[in-house]
Design an enzyme around this catalytic site. Structure first.
Site, PDB file in Angstrom:
ATOM      1  CE1 TYR A  14      -3.443 -11.038   0.652  1.00  0.00           C
ATOM      2  CE2 TYR A  14      -2.610 -11.218  -1.596  1.00  0.00           C
ATOM      3  CZ  TYR A  14      -2.708 -10.519  -0.400  1.00  0.00           C
ATOM      4  OH  TYR A  14      -2.066  -9.299  -0.269  1.00  0.00           O
ATOM      5  CB  ALA A  15      -6.313 -14.705  -5.867  1.00  0.00           C
ATOM      6  CB  ALA A  16     -11.279 -15.066  -3.906  1.00  0.00           C
ATOM      7  CB  SER A  17      -9.772 -11.552  -0.172  1.00  0.00           C
ATOM      8  OG  SER A  17      -8.362 -11.444  -0.220  1.00  0.00           O
ATOM      9  CE  LYS A  18      -5.298  -7.919  -0.096  1.00  0.00           C
ATOM     10  NZ  LYS A  18      -5.484  -6.693   0.704  1.00  0.00           N
TER      11      LYS A  18
ATOM     12  CG  ASN B  80      -2.830  -1.235   5.175  1.00  0.00           C
ATOM     13  OD1 ASN B  80      -2.154  -1.535   4.200  1.00  0.00           O
ATOM     14  ND2 ASN B  80      -2.459  -1.547   6.415  1.00  0.00           N
TER      15      ASN B  80
ATOM     16  CB  SER C 231      -2.788  -7.852  -3.655  1.00  0.00           C
ATOM     17  OG  SER C 231      -1.793  -8.763  -4.046  1.00  0.00           O
TER      18      SER C 231
ATOM     19  CB  VAL D 148     -11.079  -4.360  10.099  1.00  0.00           C
ATOM     20  CG1 VAL D 148     -10.271  -3.167  10.552  1.00  0.00           C
ATOM     21  CG2 VAL D 148     -10.184  -5.472   9.559  1.00  0.00           C
TER      22      VAL D 148
END
Ligand code: NAD
Length: 248
Positions: A153-157, A89, A140, A63
């Site tokens: 991960y936090a930055a992406s979400k 997702n 998230s 993706v």
């Protein structure tokens, strides 16, 4: 059947949350394009849908790659003639403390989790401008609260959460709604290591008012609702399905 005659793409549909949502969509009458980098898993989900009397195909793409995303759209239109719902997702997680965070890993998580939502949503929205549609992104709890080693991960979400609002504004005039679902702690392969540690698991359970981990199937309700016409005046928002975690 709340999604009768709708065509839905579910990325990351080979397992976990994506598989449960794909099955939920099909049970509500949608024709489902199950997308994943892992073809065998995507095929298994599609086969289960067909075995239950539904319609589904499996498509293998990454993706985060624009040309492959376009192939996903082309296959969908070729097979079912239209696109009504995009469920973004697919995602990955990793943990690196900031001082040791490799730049390639930062680029990878931003690319797979965040850039993919831009690529898939742009390509899908171009198919939806005539008749409207629903785009749903998976964020998230990490968009709201941080944990150790979680900067990428936090930055992406968190990026996904605000990009949802921005896309809702840009696409409203085309009757394309864009919303987010924020899963709490769900029982999937992604969380296996946390569930394997009694200390981490006990600490988490203390903070979840419903006192347990969530099952992927419990995300399907919110995913079906946001995809359906029942949510016709809802756009730019996030629904957390977290057993109450964020209330504490
Ligand atoms: N499990 C949880 O507790 C939890 C909590 C919050 C958010 N989420 C989010 O839910 C989503 C699904 O997570 P899950 O727990 O089911 O994880 P999972 O690892 O079980 O499934 C993720 C799926 O995405 C696919 N995928 C990964 N990279 C891809 C790529 N580049 N292209 C196409 N497919 C790709 C994987 O092959 C896999 O099938 C993710 O976005 C995750 O961040 C999960």
């Amino acid at each position: 059947m709340r999604l009768q005659d709708k065509v839905a793409i579910v990325t990351g549909g080979a397992q976990g949350n994506g598989k449960a949502i794909a099955l939920g969509y099909a049970r509500e009458g949608a024709k489902v394009v199950v997308v994943d980098v892992k073809l065998p898993g995507a095929e298994e989900t599609a086969q289960q849908i067909v075995a239950e009397g539904g319609h589904a195909i499996a498509v293998q793409i990454d993706v985060s790659k624009r040309d492959q995303v376009q192939q996903m759209i082309d296959r969908t239109i070729g097979e079912y003639g239209k696109l009504d719902v995009l469920m973004n997702n697919a995602g990955i997680v990793h943990a690196y403390r900031l001082l040791e965070y490799p730049e390639e890993e930062w680029d990878r998580i931003i690319s797979v989790n965040l850039k993919s939502v831009f690529l898939c949503s742009q390509a899908a929205a171009r198919q939806m401008t005539e008749h409207g549609g629903s785009i749903i992104n998976i964020t998230s709890l990490a968009a709201e609260v941080a944990t150790p080693g979680n900067a990428g991960y936090a930055a992406s979400k968190a990026g996904i959460k605000l990009m949802t609002k921005a896309m809702a504004i840009d696409l409203g005039r085309y009757k394309v709604r864009v919303n987010c679902i924020g899963p709490g702690h769900m029982v999937t392969q992604m969380t296996e290591v946390f569930r394997a540690s009694e200390t981490i698991s006990a600490r988490l359970l203390q903070r979840i008012p419903l006192g347990r981990w969530g099952q992927p199937e419990e995300l399907a309700g919110a995913a079906i609702f946001l995809a359906s016409d029942e949510a016709s005046f809802i756009t730019g928002t996030t629904i957390y399905v977290d057993g109450g975690f964020l209330s504490w």
